[in-house]
Design a protein around this motif. Structure first.
Motif, PDB file in Angstrom:
ATOM      1  N   ARG A 113       0.841  -1.199   0.000  1.00  0.00           N
ATOM      2  CA  ARG A 113       0.000   0.000   0.000  1.00  0.00           C
ATOM      3  C   ARG A 113       0.872   1.243   0.000  1.00  0.00           C
ATOM      4  NH1 ARG A 113      -1.888   3.735   3.623  1.00  0.00           N
ATOM      5  NH2 ARG A 113      -3.968   4.584   3.184  1.00  0.00           N
ATOM      6  N   LEU A 114       0.540   2.152  -0.907  1.00  0.00           N
ATOM      7  CA  LEU A 114       1.219   3.443  -0.988  1.00  0.00           C
ATOM      8  C   LEU A 114       0.240   4.517  -0.532  1.00  0.00           C
ATOM      9  CD1 LEU A 114       3.914   4.739  -1.947  1.00  0.00           C
ATOM     10  CD2 LEU A 114       2.837   5.033  -4.186  1.00  0.00           C
ATOM     11  N   ALA A 115       0.610   5.284   0.468  1.00  0.00           N
ATOM     12  CA  ALA A 115      -0.296   6.303   1.015  1.00  0.00           C
ATOM     13  C   ALA A 115      -0.699   7.303  -0.061  1.00  0.00           C
ATOM     14  CB  ALA A 115       0.377   7.022   2.186  1.00  0.00           C
ATOM     15  N   ASN A 116      -1.928   7.769   0.028  1.00  0.00           N
ATOM     16  CA  ASN A 116      -2.409   8.800  -0.893  1.00  0.00           C
ATOM     17  C   ASN A 116      -3.585   9.508  -0.246  1.00  0.00           C
ATOM     18  OD1 ASN A 116      -2.701  10.422  -3.099  1.00  0.00           O
ATOM     19  ND2 ASN A 116      -3.756   8.916  -4.348  1.00  0.00           N
ATOM     20  N   ASP A 117      -3.571  10.816  -0.298  1.00  0.00           N
ATOM     21  CA  ASP A 117      -4.643  11.625   0.270  1.00  0.00           C
ATOM     22  C   ASP A 117      -4.798  12.844  -0.615  1.00  0.00           C
ATOM     23  OD1 ASP A 117      -6.377  13.202   1.765  1.00  0.00           O
ATOM     24  OD2 ASP A 117      -5.458  12.673   3.681  1.00  0.00           O
ATOM     25  N   TYR A 118      -6.000  13.031  -1.182  1.00  0.00           N
ATOM     26  CA  TYR A 118      -6.222  14.140  -2.101  1.00  0.00           C
ATOM     27  C   TYR A 118      -6.595  15.445  -1.393  1.00  0.00           C
ATOM     28  CZ  TYR A 118      -6.200  10.590  -5.758  1.00  0.00           C
ATOM     29  OH  TYR A 118      -5.848   9.562  -6.601  1.00  0.00           O
ATOM     30  N   ALA A 119      -6.723  15.426  -0.078  1.00  0.00           N
ATOM     31  CA  ALA A 119      -7.064  16.645   0.659  1.00  0.00           C
ATOM     32  C   ALA A 119      -5.890  17.612   0.648  1.00  0.00           C
ATOM     33  CB  ALA A 119      -7.449  16.304   2.090  1.00  0.00           C
ATOM     34  N   VAL A 158       4.184  -0.084   2.032  1.00  0.00           N
ATOM     35  CA  VAL A 158       4.202  -1.084   3.096  1.00  0.00           C
ATOM     36  C   VAL A 158       3.292  -2.253   2.730  1.00  0.00           C
ATOM     37  CG1 VAL A 158       4.711   0.646   4.859  1.00  0.00           C
ATOM     38  CG2 VAL A 158       2.342   0.061   4.369  1.00  0.00           C
ATOM     39  N   ARG A 159       3.610  -3.411   3.257  1.00  0.00           N
ATOM     40  CA  ARG A 159       2.856  -4.640   2.967  1.00  0.00           C
ATOM     41  C   ARG A 159       1.359  -4.424   3.168  1.00  0.00           C
ATOM     42  NH1 ARG A 159       4.049  -9.884   1.009  1.00  0.00           N
ATOM     43  NH2 ARG A 159       5.920  -9.981   2.310  1.00  0.00           N
ATOM     44  N   LEU A 160       0.579  -4.807   2.173  1.00  0.00           N
ATOM     45  CA  LEU A 160      -0.869  -4.702   2.255  1.00  0.00           C
ATOM     46  C   LEU A 160      -1.425  -5.987   2.848  1.00  0.00           C
ATOM     47  CD1 LEU A 160      -3.487  -3.130   1.550  1.00  0.00           C
ATOM     48  CD2 LEU A 160      -3.404  -4.221  -0.694  1.00  0.00           C
ATOM     49  N   ARG A 161      -2.120  -5.857   3.952  1.00  0.00           N
ATOM     50  CA  ARG A 161      -2.718  -7.017   4.608  1.00  0.00           C
ATOM     51  C   ARG A 161      -4.242  -6.877   4.579  1.00  0.00           C
ATOM     52  NH1 ARG A 161       1.319  -9.849   6.596  1.00  0.00           N
ATOM     53  NH2 ARG A 161       3.261  -8.811   7.195  1.00  0.00           N
ATOM     54  N   GLY A 162      -4.912  -7.932   4.191  1.00  0.00           N
ATOM     55  CA  GLY A 162      -6.369  -7.890   4.120  1.00  0.00           C
ATOM     56  C   GLY A 162      -6.851  -7.413   2.774  1.00  0.00           C
ATOM     57  N   PRO A 163      -8.157  -7.429   2.569  1.00  0.00           N
ATOM     58  CA  PRO A 163      -8.737  -7.043   1.275  1.00  0.00           C
ATOM     59  C   PRO A 163      -8.694  -5.536   1.061  1.00  0.00           C
ATOM     60  CG  PRO A 163     -10.470  -7.495   2.860  1.00  0.00           C
ATOM     61  CD  PRO A 163      -9.177  -7.871   3.531  1.00  0.00           C
ATOM     62  N   VAL A 164      -8.790  -5.138  -0.194  1.00  0.00           N
ATOM     63  CA  VAL A 164      -8.888  -3.720  -0.542  1.00  0.00           C
ATOM     64  C   VAL A 164     -10.363  -3.346  -0.555  1.00  0.00           C
ATOM     65  CG1 VAL A 164      -8.407  -1.966  -2.284  1.00  0.00           C
ATOM     66  CG2 VAL A 164      -6.794  -3.847  -1.933  1.00  0.00           C
ATOM     67  N   VAL A 165     -10.779  -2.518   0.382  1.00  0.00           N
ATOM     68  CA  VAL A 165     -12.203  -2.184   0.517  1.00  0.00           C
ATOM     69  C   VAL A 165     -12.492  -0.719   0.208  1.00  0.00           C
ATOM     70  CG1 VAL A 165     -12.620  -4.022   2.186  1.00  0.00           C
ATOM     71  CG2 VAL A 165     -11.914  -1.767   3.006  1.00  0.00           C
ATOM     72  N   GLU A 166     -11.456   0.076   0.012  1.00  0.00           N
ATOM     73  CA  GLU A 166     -11.640   1.477  -0.343  1.00  0.00           C
ATOM     74  C   GLU A 166     -10.553   1.879  -1.328  1.00  0.00           C
ATOM     75  OE1 GLU A 166     -11.322   3.651   3.272  1.00  0.00           O
ATOM     76  OE2 GLU A 166      -9.206   3.169   3.568  1.00  0.00           O
ATOM     77  N   GLU A 167     -10.709   3.035  -1.930  1.00  0.00           N
ATOM     78  CA  GLU A 167      -9.736   3.493  -2.925  1.00  0.00           C
ATOM     79  C   GLU A 167      -8.326   3.448  -2.346  1.00  0.00           C
ATOM     80  OE1 GLU A 167      -8.884   7.776  -4.812  1.00  0.00           O
ATOM     81  OE2 GLU A 167     -10.809   6.902  -5.462  1.00  0.00           O
ATOM     82  N   THR A 168      -7.440   2.708  -3.022  1.00  0.00           N
ATOM     83  CA  THR A 168      -6.101   2.464  -2.503  1.00  0.00           C
ATOM     84  C   THR A 168      -5.102   2.403  -3.649  1.00  0.00           C
ATOM     85  OG1 THR A 168      -7.038   1.099  -0.725  1.00  0.00           O
ATOM     86  CG2 THR A 168      -4.675   0.897  -1.114  1.00  0.00           C
ATOM     87  N   ASP A 169      -3.964   3.065  -3.477  1.00  0.00           N
ATOM     88  CA  ASP A 169      -2.855   2.905  -4.416  1.00  0.00           C
ATOM     89  C   ASP A 169      -2.082   1.658  -4.018  1.00  0.00           C
ATOM     90  OD1 ASP A 169      -3.493   5.114  -5.881  1.00  0.00           O
ATOM     91  OD2 ASP A 169      -1.931   6.404  -5.063  1.00  0.00           O
ATOM     92  N   VAL A 170      -2.128   0.638  -4.871  1.00  0.00           N
ATOM     93  CA  VAL A 170      -1.479  -0.636  -4.582  1.00  0.00           C
ATOM     94  C   VAL A 170      -0.268  -0.799  -5.489  1.00  0.00           C
ATOM     95  CG1 VAL A 170      -1.751  -3.138  -4.439  1.00  0.00           C
ATOM     96  CG2 VAL A 170      -3.698  -1.635  -3.929  1.00  0.00           C
ATOM     97  N   VAL A 171       0.860  -1.165  -4.889  1.00  0.00           N
ATOM     98  CA  VAL A 171       2.073  -1.471  -5.639  1.00  0.00           C
ATOM     99  C   VAL A 171       2.254  -2.976  -5.649  1.00  0.00           C
ATOM    100  CG1 VAL A 171       4.576  -1.236  -5.736  1.00  0.00           C
ATOM    101  CG2 VAL A 171       3.173   0.720  -5.034  1.00  0.00           C
ATOM    102  N   PHE A 172       2.438  -3.534  -6.820  1.00  0.00           N
ATOM    103  CA  PHE A 172       2.683  -4.970  -6.963  1.00  0.00           C
ATOM    104  C   PHE A 172       4.148  -5.179  -7.319  1.00  0.00           C
ATOM    105  CE2 PHE A 172      -1.836  -4.451  -7.944  1.00  0.00           C
ATOM    106  CZ  PHE A 172      -2.393  -5.392  -7.078  1.00  0.00           C
TER     107      PHE A 172
END
Length: 307
Positions: free
Chosen positions: A262-268, A284-298
């Motif tokens: 997960r890569l942090a992102n905030d449009y505010a 940082v390691r993404l744990r659990g499902p993606v349930v909201e808008e998220t920048d994911v790095v693979f």
């Protein structure tokens, strides 16, 4: 307050937010005064970004306004890309908008590297080409096309010119400011084999259509270089409106040997001074499902934090 005084305060406030050391009061000034004023009283300028490129901007639009106000768009993505790309690398920008990350990548990969900037909107494509020329980026190949999992024609809708990056094929019931149709192809059909083989980073930001883009990319994931990384803005709610599921996208990447971060992102606007005062771009390691808008790095790297 007269318009002349207000404009003078905007100029001074912007200079403070962009150039003054520290972050004291910047979030408040940016969020409460500068951001809404520049949206409602647009300025058209050529501005320099924090990474040294120049962009012609209209502050009515969110991305261009933040470039004017902060000198950067998405500081965490910017910082992450700056740490990934080296001279000679390849960068593929799916959903390039006006070319912020394409121009950044162009400077990082140098004359021996290559950037492919893919943008569906004809208007944004023209702006992207203009920004590339403004910065002398001869290593960018700009493609005016949409990306999907099969050849088709897609209809894009823009709800408001105050956020022109929100052009999307997701069904929208409200009043539309503009619409356009454009042909779409799977990503491998828009790229040369050399561009696929040399891609160090593929960035996908397509406002809900990421499921189709990743499905179309899946057949060539094993042809990417071992250190290739793919960043996807995953938007579960918008994906669902197209009949896609975030968990299916995640499974495609996992089955191909990629780990999710997960890569942090905030449009505010108030988040930008804080992000810029730290070390943006740590995934940082993404744990659990993606349930909201998220920048994911693979990445094929298996760690708690990407180096």
């Amino acid at each position: 307050m007269s318009s002349t005084v207000a404009e003078a305060l905007v100029t001074l406030g912007r200079r403070y937010v962009r150039d003054a050391p520290g972050s004291f009061g910047k979030a408040l000034v940016a969020a409460r005064f500068l951001n809404p004023h520049l949206r409602d009283h647009p300025r058209r300028r050529v501005v320099e970004t924090r990474f040294g490129a120049r962009f012609a901007v209209d502050t009515q639009d969110l991305i261009q306004r933040y470039l004017y106000l902060f000198g950067v768009w998405e500081p965490h993505m910017t910082g992450w890309i700056q740490r990934r790309l080296k001279p000679g690398d390849g960068f593929i920008d799916v959903g390039a908008n006006i070319g912020v990350f394409s121009v950044l990548a162009s400077r990082l990969v140098g004359d021996q590297g290559r950037v492919v900037a893919i943008e569906a909107s004809p208007a944004f494509h023209r702006r992207l080409v203009q920004q590339a020329r403004l910065n002398g980026c001869r290593n960018i190949r700009a493609v005016n096309a949409a990306v999907s999992d099969a050849p088709t024609t897609l209809t894009f809708v823009l709800a408001s010119s105050r956020n022109m990056g929100a052009n999307s094929i997701v069904p929208y019931d409200g009043p539309a400011e503009s619409t356009f149709e454009i042909d779409a192809l799977p990503l491998p059909e828009l790229l040369d084999p050399e561009e696929i083989a040399n891609a160090r980073v593929i960035k996908i930001d397509v406002e809900g259509a990421e499921g189709g883009v990743v499905r179309g990319l899946a057949p060539v994931l094993d042809k990417l270089r071992p250190d290739a990384e793919i960043t996807v803005e995953v938007t579960p709610e918008r994906m669902a409106r197209l009949g896609d599921r975030a968990e299916d996208l995640m499974r495609i990447m996992s089955d191909a040997g990629f780990h999710a971060y997960r890569l942090a992102n905030d449009y505010a606007a108030e988040s930008y001074p804080r992000a810029l005062s730290g070390t943006p771009g740590v995934a940082v390691r993404l744990r659990g499902p993606v349930v909201e808008e998220t920048d994911v790095v693979f990445s094929r790297v298996d760690a708690e934090t990407l180096p």
